[in-house]
Scaffold this active site. Structure first.
Site, PDB file in Angstrom:
ATOM      1  N   GLU A 173      -4.180  -6.698  -0.164  1.00 23.32           N
ATOM      2  CA  GLU A 173      -2.776  -6.602  -0.606  1.00 23.32           C
ATOM      3  C   GLU A 173      -2.151  -7.974  -0.889  1.00 23.32           C
ATOM      4  O   GLU A 173      -1.007  -8.235  -0.498  1.00 23.32           O
ATOM      5  CB  GLU A 173      -1.945  -5.831   0.418  1.00 23.32           C
ATOM      6  CG  GLU A 173      -2.314  -4.365   0.502  1.00 23.32           C
ATOM      7  CD  GLU A 173      -1.355  -3.538   1.353  1.00 23.32           C
ATOM      8  OE1 GLU A 173      -0.453  -4.116   1.987  1.00 23.32           O
ATOM      9  OE2 GLU A 173      -1.509  -2.306   1.382  1.00 23.32           O
ATOM     10  N   GLU A 292      -6.987   2.297   1.077  1.00 25.78           N
ATOM     11  CA  GLU A 292      -5.931   2.695   2.020  1.00 25.78           C
ATOM     12  C   GLU A 292      -5.188   3.874   1.415  1.00 25.78           C
ATOM     13  O   GLU A 292      -4.648   3.767   0.315  1.00 25.78           O
ATOM     14  CB  GLU A 292      -4.945   1.557   2.304  1.00 25.78           C
ATOM     15  CG  GLU A 292      -5.480   0.455   3.190  1.00 25.78           C
ATOM     16  CD  GLU A 292      -4.405  -0.541   3.616  1.00 25.78           C
ATOM     17  OE1 GLU A 292      -3.230  -0.117   3.783  1.00 25.78           O
ATOM     18  OE2 GLU A 292      -4.742  -1.723   3.765  1.00 25.78           O
TER      19      GLU A 292
END
Length: 514
Positions: A173, A292
């Site tokens: 991320e 995720e």
């Protein structure tokens, strides 16, 4: 009663499910590791400190792959802190979750746990505060047989044979300003390309996933993928994407529609990756790593709140308690993943234990299944095979979905949502599994499925997951309040299946070949 018609043909398939599609995620976050999978001194702990009650539930859940050690945690992690004698490992402040990390569980313990759980490891490297040099050293430590500084250190630490980790994430991320050493797409792309190059020089057999957008509502979505892949296209096998579904507005119908935005997100990332390939006149096709995904919305906390609590070890944070309606939206996400098996080859439910997880534990006590446990277990057990291209006719409704994740909150229109969301998987034994979500909150749904090109089939196992109270949960005192029951209204004759699905229900039907 609503009605839906479905046509499937064994010869028309989307793609084969990759075993890695049924992965999960363990991060040094809250009680996921300490008090979750690892708790020396627990009544069920083995000689390595692994909770055997948790291991039994993990094997029942059926993940095939575990991503580790993060997550936001990895962007500040020095992997060297988590190897070697326990008494020499340093405690560190973890800025991702404002906790103290004791480092008593690290890379080698994780590899041993993966063997005990019979899962494949997926490692992430720190491309936040560190870079390619630390990443290639970790690959050498894990995968090189011996005779070099890092591989001999592993052997000295007691792990003679290499871990042979094949799948690696190039950071986590990094597009998010909440990340340690957040980078622009150009800066991350340059670092990731160099790290990938060196990691592959150490071990040419590894597979690599570059960071895509951490959410569809990120302001850089699209531009991020394009720029990152301009740097990394020749070095990586996957581009990642992350999604967390929510019901902030307490609008159940819209919540159950939200997995359709996962479908849209996947299609868009595929288009972005293929556009980069087209500009290069390349036949290479990047696959997607959806590493995720989950339902998550109630348990967020601000950094200010975390600071007030000090720096505890393994605090009970992000411990989402899942409801029946959460399990329905979660099941819709499972169907979305199955229906993109041609390009989504890796997926990781975030996370595995205690932290936004299907398995909950009490430190020193028992362990139990949350409501979302069951759709994942069904998907992993019955989702292996060829996903078929189903043609469905179902009544629809219009919806909108509010997504607060990331720096840019947005509301998305979700028009023409079919009440029936489904996936069909043909297994190698000639059987057929159907995953059916009835999103109508009040009416039953009569489903007729015409299955062509199959031989004789017999109705085998069939389950429904539902509860009169959509807010019902499983707890340590009532661990089986929400659980699957046999689906009663199912028949199969002359190549046609008839089933009646109750309102707001997740259903699985397995047809066995005679």
């Amino acid at each position: 009663m609503r009605k839906a018609r479905v046509l499937i043909d064994r010869d028309f398939a989307i793609g084969q499910t990759d075993p890695r599609l049924f992965g999960a995620f363990v991060e040094h976050l809250g009680r996921c590791v300490y008090g979750g999978i690892y708790e020396p001194g627990h009544p069920t702990a083995d000689e390595k400190g692994f909770r055997k009650d948790v291991l039994a539930l993990v094997k029942e859940l059926g993940p095939t792959l575990i991503r580790y050690p993060g997550g936001n945690f990895v962007s500040g992690y020095n992997w060297e802190d988590g190897v070697g004698p326990l008494e020499t490992r340093p405690a560190r402040l973890d800025l991702a979750w404002f906790s103290t990390e004791p480092n008593s569980f690290g890379t080698n313990e994780f590899m041993d746990w993966c063997k005990a759980a019979a899962v494949e490891p997926m490692m992430a490297v720190n491309l936040g505060t560190r870079g390619g040099d630390a990443a290639r050293s970790l690959v050498e430590y894990c995968n090189h047989p011996g005779g070099t500084a890092w591989s001999e250190l592993r052997r000295k630490h007691g792990w003679d044979k290499p871990h042979d980790v094949k799948l690696w994430c190039l950071g986590n991320e990094v597009d998010g300003p909440w990340q340690m050493e957040h980078k622009s797409a150009a800066a991350y792309g340059a670092v990731a390309a160099e790290a990938a190059k060196m990691m592959r020089w150490v071990d040419p057999t590894i597979e690599l996933a570059a960071c895509g957008s951490s959410g569809r509502n990120m302001p850089t979505f699209g531009q991020w993928e394009d720029t990152v892949l301009e740097h990394t296209f020749d070095h990586v096998d996957y581009i990642s994407l992350h999604t967390y579904l929510n019901n902030y507005r307490q609008d159940t119908a819209s919540f159950l529609a939200s997995p359709d935005l996962m479908d849209r997100f996947i299609d868009e990332v595929v288009a972005l990756a293929d556009a980069v390939a087209a500009k290069r006149r390349s036949n290479k096709r990047l696959m997607l790593s959806f590493d995720e995904w989950n339902v998550w919305y109630r348990t967020r906390r601000s950094r200010a709140d975390r600071v007030k609590e000090g720096w505890p070890v393994a605090p009970p944070i992000l411990e989402e308690i899942y409801t029946m309606e959460d399990a329905l939206a979660f099941g819709g996400a499972c169907i979305s993943l199955l229906n993109h098996a041609d390009r989504v080859r890796v997926a990781c439910l975030a996370q595995l234990v205690n932290v936004i997880a299907p398995i909950m534990t009490e430190t020193g006590g028992g362990a139990w299944r949350q409501t979302i446990f069951f759709p994942f277990a069904h998907m992993s057990r019955y989702g292996r095979g060829r996903v078929l291209r189903a043609q469905a006719e179902s009544e629809t409704y219009d919806s909108s979905y509010y997504d607060p994740r990331g720096p840019q909150e947005q509301t998305f229109a979700v028009p023409n949502v079919p009440y029936l969301k489904l996936a069909a998987v043909a297994d190698d034994g000639g059987g057929l599994s159907l995953f059916l979500l009835n999103r109508d909150l009040k009416q039953e749904l009569e489903v007729s499925v015409e299955a062509r090109s199959f031989g004789r089939l017999t109705v085998g196992e069939r389950f429904e997951l539902r509860h009169d109270d959509l807010k019902a949960t499983n707890t340590k005192d009532a661990p089986s309040k929400v659980r699957p029951a046999p689906l009663q209204s199912v028949s199969f004759d002359g190549g046609r299946l008839q089933a009646t699905l109750k309102p707001a229900s997740w259903n699985v039907i397995h047809l066995s070949a005679n």
